[in-house]
Design an enzyme around this catalytic site. Structure first.
Site, PDB file in Angstrom:
ATOM      1  N   ASP A 166       1.349   2.729   3.743  1.00  0.00           N
ATOM      2  CA  ASP A 166       0.439   3.759   3.245  1.00  0.00           C
ATOM      3  C   ASP A 166       1.245   5.050   3.000  1.00  0.00           C
ATOM      4  O   ASP A 166       0.819   6.141   3.386  1.00  0.00           O
ATOM      5  CB  ASP A 166      -0.724   4.008   4.216  1.00  0.00           C
TER       6      ASP A 166
ATOM      7  N   HIS B 113       0.832  -1.214   0.000  1.00  0.00           N
ATOM      8  CA  HIS B 113       0.000   0.000   0.000  1.00  0.00           C
ATOM      9  C   HIS B 113       0.865   1.262   0.000  1.00  0.00           C
ATOM     10  O   HIS B 113       1.325   1.709   1.049  1.00  0.00           O
ATOM     11  CB  HIS B 113      -0.909  -0.017   1.234  1.00  0.00           C
TER      12      HIS B 113
ATOM     13  N   ARG C 162       1.791   8.672  -6.674  1.00  0.00           N
ATOM     14  CA  ARG C 162       1.230   9.965  -7.130  1.00  0.00           C
ATOM     15  C   ARG C 162       1.340  10.257  -8.615  1.00  0.00           C
ATOM     16  O   ARG C 162       0.818  11.283  -9.061  1.00  0.00           O
ATOM     17  CB  ARG C 162       1.846  11.141  -6.368  1.00  0.00           C
TER      18      ARG C 162
ATOM     19  N   ASN D 188      -5.626   6.425  -6.444  1.00  0.00           N
ATOM     20  CA  ASN D 188      -6.230   7.769  -6.298  1.00  0.00           C
ATOM     21  C   ASN D 188      -5.358   8.848  -6.933  1.00  0.00           C
ATOM     22  O   ASN D 188      -4.953   9.810  -6.311  1.00  0.00           O
ATOM     23  CB  ASN D 188      -6.544   8.094  -4.829  1.00  0.00           C
TER      24      ASN D 188
ATOM     25  N   HIS E 214       1.430   5.275  -2.257  1.00  0.00           N
ATOM     26  CA  HIS E 214       0.920   6.249  -3.229  1.00  0.00           C
ATOM     27  C   HIS E 214       2.116   6.927  -3.901  1.00  0.00           C
ATOM     28  O   HIS E 214       2.765   7.773  -3.301  1.00  0.00           O
ATOM     29  CB  HIS E 214       0.077   7.321  -2.533  1.00  0.00           C
TER      30      HIS E 214
ATOM     31  N   HIS F  67     -10.430   0.703   2.264  1.00  0.00           N
ATOM     32  CA  HIS F  67     -10.169   1.701   3.302  1.00  0.00           C
ATOM     33  C   HIS F  67     -11.485   1.850   4.047  1.00  0.00           C
ATOM     34  O   HIS F  67     -12.419   2.482   3.558  1.00  0.00           O
ATOM     35  CB  HIS F  67      -9.719   3.020   2.668  1.00  0.00           C
TER      36      HIS F  67
ATOM     37  N   HIS G 183      -4.833  -0.768   6.345  1.00  0.00           N
ATOM     38  CA  HIS G 183      -4.545   0.123   7.485  1.00  0.00           C
ATOM     39  C   HIS G 183      -5.597   0.052   8.596  1.00  0.00           C
ATOM     40  O   HIS G 183      -6.178   1.048   8.995  1.00  0.00           O
ATOM     41  CB  HIS G 183      -4.229   1.559   7.046  1.00  0.00           C
TER      42      HIS G 183
ATOM     43  N   HIS H 261       2.600  14.327   0.550  1.00  0.00           N
ATOM     44  CA  HIS H 261       2.045  15.611   0.115  1.00  0.00           C
ATOM     45  C   HIS H 261       3.152  16.645   0.281  1.00  0.00           C
ATOM     46  O   HIS H 261       4.103  16.411   1.025  1.00  0.00           O
ATOM     47  CB  HIS H 261       0.852  16.009   0.992  1.00  0.00           C
TER      48      HIS H 261
HETATM   49  C1  NCD Z   1      -4.088   8.811   1.459  1.00  0.00           C
HETATM   50  C2  NCD Z   1      -3.612   9.742   0.354  1.00  0.00           C
HETATM   51  O1  NCD Z   1      -3.078  10.823   0.675  1.00  0.00           O
HETATM   52  O2  NCD Z   1      -3.727   9.402  -0.813  1.00  0.00           O
HETATM   53  N1  NCD Z   1      -4.146   9.526   2.693  1.00  0.00           N
HETATM   54  C3  NCD Z   1      -4.160   8.975   3.931  1.00  0.00           C
HETATM   55  O3  NCD Z   1      -4.351   9.724   4.907  1.00  0.00           O
HETATM   56  N2  NCD Z   1      -3.966   7.703   4.142  1.00  0.00           N
HETATM   57  C4  NCD Z   1      -5.376   8.223   1.082  1.00  0.00           C
HETATM   58  C5  NCD Z   1      -5.714   6.980   1.849  1.00  0.00           C
HETATM   59  O4  NCD Z   1      -4.961   5.988   1.833  1.00  0.00           O
HETATM   60  O5  NCD Z   1      -6.759   6.934   2.461  1.00  0.00           O
HETATM   61 ZN    ZN Z   2      -3.417   4.986   1.185  1.00  0.00          ZN
HETATM   62 ZN    ZN Z   3      -6.678   4.728   2.945  1.00  0.00          ZN
END
Ligand code: NCD
Ligand code: ZN
Ligand code: ZN
Length: 421
Positions: free
Chosen positions: A291, A62, A66, A96, A64, A174, A218, A295
Site C-alpha cells: 500500500d 497494491h 499518483r 484514486n 499508489h 478497502h 490491507h 504524500h
Molecule cells: C491511501 C492513499 O493515500 O491513497 N492511504 C492510506 O492510508 N492507505 C488510500 C488507501 O489505500 O486507503
Molecule cells: Zn492504498
Molecule cells: Zn486502502
C-alpha cells in the site's frame, strides 16, 4: 559469442530453498536453472559471490504511483525507482488519482503514462463508477476493480460486483465502514477495528450475492482474518496484508512519528498486530502488499495529515530481516512474489524455466533506514531508524538491468502485464 543472453551464478531461491545455481536468461525469460557446472555459454555472466543472493522479483498488488494528477506526491518514474530499489519488479496501481481512474479513457491515459516512464512492469485497477458497464469495453486493460470505504456503501456497489463476476475479475475492497468512525484525537480510535469488520461483512455479503471474486486488501484485524478465513471455504475470497500492520502498532500514534505513521486502516493494538504477523508467518493471507501511499512531507506535517506513507523500498528487506533473525520462514517471500503473481495469472515471481527473468540481487549488508534517503518523493517512513540486514544490489526486469548499486536505468522498460481474469 553465442549462447544465452545472461547467466547469473550463485545462491538462488529456487523452489522454496536457497541453492547454488546458474540461472540462464534469454529474450527476457528464464530458460534454464541448473547447477553452476552445467551453465550454458552466455554473452554475460554475473557471479554473485558469497555475500549475495538471487531472488525472484517481488510483485506488489497494491501501490499508489499518483500519476496522473498527484505528481507532487509521486510519479511513474520515482515510484518505479522506489520499486526497483526495493526489489519489486511488478506493481498494480490504485485508481484514486485526480481525476479517478474509472473510465476507459482514464485507464488508457494512465497506461500510456506508465509505459513512457515506468522502470517496472505494471497493472492497473479501475475505480468506482456508478455505471460500471462503461468499463467493459476496455476490460482486458485493467486487472480488477477497487472499492474504497464510501464506494462500498454507494448504490452502485452491487453492480460493480456483478460486472466483476461476469468478467471474472477481482474486486479489491478497502474495508472500513465510515458509519463506525468516531471523533478521537487518536487515529486508531477514530477508525476502530469494528469499522473494518463491519465493512468486510458487507463485502462478503456482496460476494455471496453475486459470486464475484472478493479480495480484501490491507486486512489489519484478527476478527477480519478469522471471519474471512471461514467465509472463503465457500466463497472466492483472497486477502492481503501489509508489513506495517504486521510490524508496527498504535503506540506510534502517541509518539513523535504520529503524523508520519497515520495510515488507513490505522495501525492497531498489539493483539491485532500479532494476528496479522501470524497470518504472514503461516501464509494464511494470499499476499503481502505495501500500500505504497506517498504524500509530501509538508502534507504529512500539516494540521490534517493525509493517511499513508511509502513502502516499496523497504518491504522485501523488512521481510528478510524477519527471516534472517529466525522469526519467519523463508516461505514468507512467496507471499510477495509467486503467490500474488499466480493470483494475477502471471508467469512471474519464481526462478523457474518459462518465467519472466525478473530477478533481484540481494546483498548481505547492515544499514539503518532513513526516510530522507528514500528515492520516492515521500522522504519519510514510520520505520525510521530500523536496522536492516539486506539491501538490493541489482534489479532485472525481464532480463534488463533497471537498478544497479544506486544507479537507475534511463529507459522506461515497464510493460502492462495483464488484464487478469
Ligand atoms: C491511501 C492513499 O493515500 O491513497 N492511504 C492510506 O492510508 N492507505 C488510500 C488507501 O489505500 O486507503
Ligand atoms: Zn492504498
Ligand atoms: Zn486502502
Amino acid at each position: 559469442m553465442g549462447g544465452v543472453d545472461l547467466v547469473v551464478v550463485g545462491r538462488a531461491l529456487v523452489g522454496g530453498s536457497l541453492v547454488e545455481a546458474a540461472v540462464a536468461v534469454e529474450n527476457g525469460r528464464i530458460v534454464g536453472v541448473t547447477s553452476p557446472a552445467l551453465a550454458p555459454p552466455a554473452e554475460e555472466v554475473v557471479e554473485l559471490g558469497a555475500k549475495r543472493l538471487l531472488l525472484p522479483g517481488m510483485v506488489d498488488l497494491h501501490v499508489h504511483m499518483r500519476e496522473p494528477g498527484l505528481e507532487h506526491k509521486e510519479d511513474w518514474r520515482t515510484g518505479s525507482m522506489a520499486a526497483a530499489r526495493g526489489g519489486v519488479t511488478c506493481v498494480f496501481d490504485m485508481p484514486n488519482n485526480r481525476p479517478p481512474t474509472n473510465t476507459c479513457e482514464r485507464v488508457r491515459e494512465k497506461i500510456s503514462r506508465a509505459r513512457s516512464k515506468s522502470l517496472v512492469d505494471f497493472g492497473v485497477y479501475a475505480g468506482y463508477n456508478p455505471q460500471p458497464a462503461e468499463l467493459e469495453r476496455c476490460s482486458s486493460e485493467f486487472f480488477g476493480f477497487k472499492l474504497y470505504p464510501d464506494d462500498l456503501y454507494s448504490s452502485g456497489a452491487e453492480e460493480v460486483f456483478r460486472l466483476a463476476a461476469k468478467l471474472r475479475k477481482p474486486v479489491l475492497v478497502h474495508a472500513e465502514d465510515p458509519s463506525r468512525f468516531r471523533p478521537s484525537p487518536l487515529h486508531s480510535e477514530a477508525r476502530p477495528p469494528e469499522a473494518e469488520l463491519s465493512a468486510a461483512r458487507r463485502a462478503v455479503e456482496l460476494a455471496a450475492l453475486t459470486g464475484a471474486w472478493l479480495h480484501l486488501t490491507h486486512v489489519s484485524t484478527a476478527a477480519v482474518l478469522r471471519e474471512a478465513s471461514a467465509a472463503r471455504v465457500a466463497l472466492d475470497i483472497t486477502l492481503d496484508a501489509t508489513p506495517h500492520h504486521a510490524l508496527l502498532n498504535e503506540s506510534l500514534y502517541r509518539g513523535p512519528l504520529a503524523s508520519i505513521a497515520r495510515v488507513n486502516p490505522p495501525l492497531r493494538g498489539e493483539e491485532d498486530r500479532e494476528a496479522v504477523y501470524e497470518s504472514l508467518r503461516k501464509g494464511v493471507v494470499d499476499a503481502v502488499v505495501t500500500d505504497h501511499a506517498p504524500h509530501q512531507l509538508e502534507e504529512k506535517l500539516s494540521q490534517d495529515p493525509p493517511p499513508g506513507f511509502p513502502g516499496l523500498e523497504l518491504a522485501l528487506h523488512l521481510l528478510l530481516r524477519e527471516v534472517l533473525e529466525g522469526r519467519m520462514p523463508l516461505s514468507v517471500l512467496e507471499l510477495y512474489s509467486s503467490r500474488p503473481a499466480a493470483l494475477a495469472g502471471l508467469r512471474k515471481g519464481r526462478i523457474a524455466p518459462g518465467f519472466d527473468a525478473d530477478l533481484v540481487v540481494v546483498e548481505m549488508r547492515e544499514w539503518v533506514v532513513k526516510g530522507s534517503e528514500l528515492v520516492s518523493k515521500a522522504k519519510y517512513t514510520p520505520f525510521e531508524g530500523v536496522k536492516l540486514r539486506t539491501a538490493t544490489a541489482a534489479t532485472y526486469v525481464r532480463g534488463l538491468l533497471v537498478y544497479h548499486e544506486g544507479v537507475f536505468a534511463e529507459k522506461a522498460v515497464g510493460m502492462l502485464v495483464s488484464g487478469g481474469g
